[in-house]
Design a protein around this motif. Structure first.
Motif, PDB file in Angstrom:
ATOM      1  N   LYS A 123       0.835  -1.201   0.000  1.00 46.12           N
ATOM      2  CA  LYS A 123       0.000   0.000   0.000  1.00 46.12           C
ATOM      3  C   LYS A 123       0.868   1.249   0.000  1.00 46.12           C
ATOM      4  O   LYS A 123       0.608   2.209  -0.740  1.00 46.12           O
ATOM      5  CB  LYS A 123      -0.918  -0.025   1.229  1.00 46.12           C
ATOM      6  CG  LYS A 123      -1.812   1.204   1.375  1.00 46.12           C
ATOM      7  CD  LYS A 123      -2.632   1.080   2.646  1.00 46.12           C
ATOM      8  CE  LYS A 123      -3.469   2.331   2.897  1.00 46.12           C
ATOM      9  NZ  LYS A 123      -4.255   2.219   4.158  1.00 46.12           N
ATOM     10  N   GLU A 148      -7.947   2.048  -1.466  1.00 45.09           N
ATOM     11  CA  GLU A 148      -8.110   1.894  -0.019  1.00 45.09           C
ATOM     12  C   GLU A 148      -9.299   0.978   0.298  1.00 45.09           C
ATOM     13  O   GLU A 148      -9.234   0.158   1.220  1.00 45.09           O
ATOM     14  CB  GLU A 148      -8.317   3.267   0.634  1.00 45.09           C
ATOM     15  CG  GLU A 148      -8.594   3.218   2.121  1.00 45.09           C
ATOM     16  CD  GLU A 148      -7.434   2.632   2.925  1.00 45.09           C
ATOM     17  OE1 GLU A 148      -7.693   2.170   4.057  1.00 45.09           O
ATOM     18  OE2 GLU A 148      -6.288   2.639   2.438  1.00 45.09           O
ATOM     19  N   HIS A 151      -8.184  -2.525  -0.156  1.00 43.36           N
ATOM     20  CA  HIS A 151      -7.281  -2.901   0.931  1.00 43.36           C
ATOM     21  C   HIS A 151      -8.074  -3.299   2.175  1.00 43.36           C
ATOM     22  O   HIS A 151      -7.783  -4.326   2.804  1.00 43.36           O
ATOM     23  CB  HIS A 151      -6.353  -1.714   1.226  1.00 43.36           C
ATOM     24  CG  HIS A 151      -5.321  -1.986   2.266  1.00 43.36           C
ATOM     25  ND1 HIS A 151      -4.141  -2.641   1.994  1.00 43.36           N
ATOM     26  CD2 HIS A 151      -5.293  -1.699   3.597  1.00 43.36           C
ATOM     27  CE1 HIS A 151      -3.423  -2.747   3.103  1.00 43.36           C
ATOM     28  NE2 HIS A 151      -4.102  -2.179   4.084  1.00 43.36           N
ATOM     29  N   GLN A 152      -9.070  -2.502   2.526  1.00 45.71           N
ATOM     30  CA  GLN A 152      -9.882  -2.790   3.710  1.00 45.71           C
ATOM     31  C   GLN A 152     -10.699  -4.078   3.530  1.00 45.71           C
ATOM     32  O   GLN A 152     -10.890  -4.843   4.481  1.00 45.71           O
ATOM     33  CB  GLN A 152     -10.816  -1.617   4.008  1.00 45.71           C
ATOM     34  CG  GLN A 152     -10.102  -0.340   4.434  1.00 45.71           C
ATOM     35  CD  GLN A 152      -9.288  -0.533   5.709  1.00 45.71           C
ATOM     36  OE1 GLN A 152      -9.702  -1.246   6.622  1.00 45.71           O
ATOM     37  NE2 GLN A 152      -8.123   0.103   5.767  1.00 45.71           N
TER      38      GLN A 152
END
Length: 309
Positions: A123, A148, A151-152
């Motif tokens: 990231k 993002e 990623h979460q």
């Protein structure tokens, strides 16, 4: 902030992102005493200068601080694609853990935290990451993305994987590695977390599938996740025990000392054959003992990334 305290407060791996950040920060702090000294503080923005490259982008200020040559990296240079593969069969949930802790991990929680730590670095590097999880089915797939939100989503999936009860989930690595390989079209770095314990031990088929991952010039790293003390050294006290295969429910009753020597030799021979096959097929083999730190995982990533770019 104490990692152990955070694990207890979070009730498991709910705060996986924070734990991964702390693992990476601890690793970076230790790098000041390693051969990577000078790289850690700026590694998200620089790469090591290789002889023959243009000197145009050398960071001379960083050279003055470190006495080492690094070149500045730009957005178009940070588009590495990485795919994480995790074996989520029942054997990966060994040993049973009532309360997870940084010093109390089983194979699946070690793999999840290692994967999350790699994701944290990716990231920062603005790289794309994907995830595949399998057991006796292809349980989860997400393609490589860098947002993002993505990623979460992957962090949530890793956390769910750790706390799920995988009862009698067998391992069909060669079946699902072929399917995973078919989904990864663009050249990628592939990190594969598995204990290499197969319900059906057909090494020819298994390595055919691993070779398939090498298709399209992918770089493949196999992290062989083991509880070395128990699974290799067979360190049990010599009282009568029942050993149960968590994937098939087959069991055997015995005194550990009666088979310890033969068991250790058989497992060592099997592990050696895996290492040799990986070398033959140019797959990076890394032993990942769950009782050790994550430094070997993160160091391997950094070394392989330098080769990949």
């Amino acid at each position: 902030m104490n990692i152990q305290a955070e694990l207890n407060k979070a009730g498991g791996f709910k705060n996986l992102e924070l734990l991964a950040k702390q693992v990476v920060e601890g690793f970076i702090a230790g790098m000041h005493k390693s051969p990577f000294h000078g790289f850690s503080a700026e590694f998200a923005e620089h790469k090591i200068y290789n002889q023959g490259e243009s000197t145009r982008h050398i960071d001379w200020k960083l050279y003055a601080k470190t006495d080492k040559l690094y070149t500045k990296r730009y957005d178009d240079e940070t588009n590495l694609r990485c795919h994480l593969i995790i074996d989520d069969s029942s054997s990966m949930h060994y040993p049973a853990v009532k309360e997870f802790g940084i010093d109390n991990l089983n194979k699946i929680s070690f793999s999840a935290l290692a994967a999350a730590s790699l994701m944290h670095i990716l990231k920062k590097q603005r790289d794309a990451v994907g995830l595949s999880i399998y057991s006796d089915a292809y349980d989860y797939y997400a393609p490589e993305k860098g947002s993002e939100r993505h990623h979460q989503m992957l962090l949530k999936q890793l956390s769910t994987m750790v706390i799920s009860k995988q009862l009698n989930k067998q391992t069909e690595t060669y079946t699902y590695l072929h399917q995973i390989a078919e989904k990864i079209h663009r050249r990628s770095m592939i990190f594969f977390f598995t204990d290499m314990f197969q319900t059906s031990t057909d090494e020819v088929k298994l390595f055919e599938a691993l070779r398939h991952l090498k298709y399209n010039k992918h770089e493949v790293v196999l992290f062989h996740v083991i509880d070395k003390e128990k699974e290799l050294s067979f360190n049990f006290d010599n009282s009568p025990r029942r050993f149960v295969d968590v994937e098939t429910n087959e069991f055997i009753n015995l005194y550990p000392d009666t088979i310890k020597e033969g068991y250790e030799q058989a497992v060592e021979d099997y592990f050696k054959s895996i290492r040799l096959k990986c070398g033959q097929y140019k797959i990076k083999y890394v032993e990942a003992d769950i009782n050790r730190s994550f430094d070997k995982i993160l160091t391997t990533y950094m070394v392989e990334r330098q080769k990949f770019i």
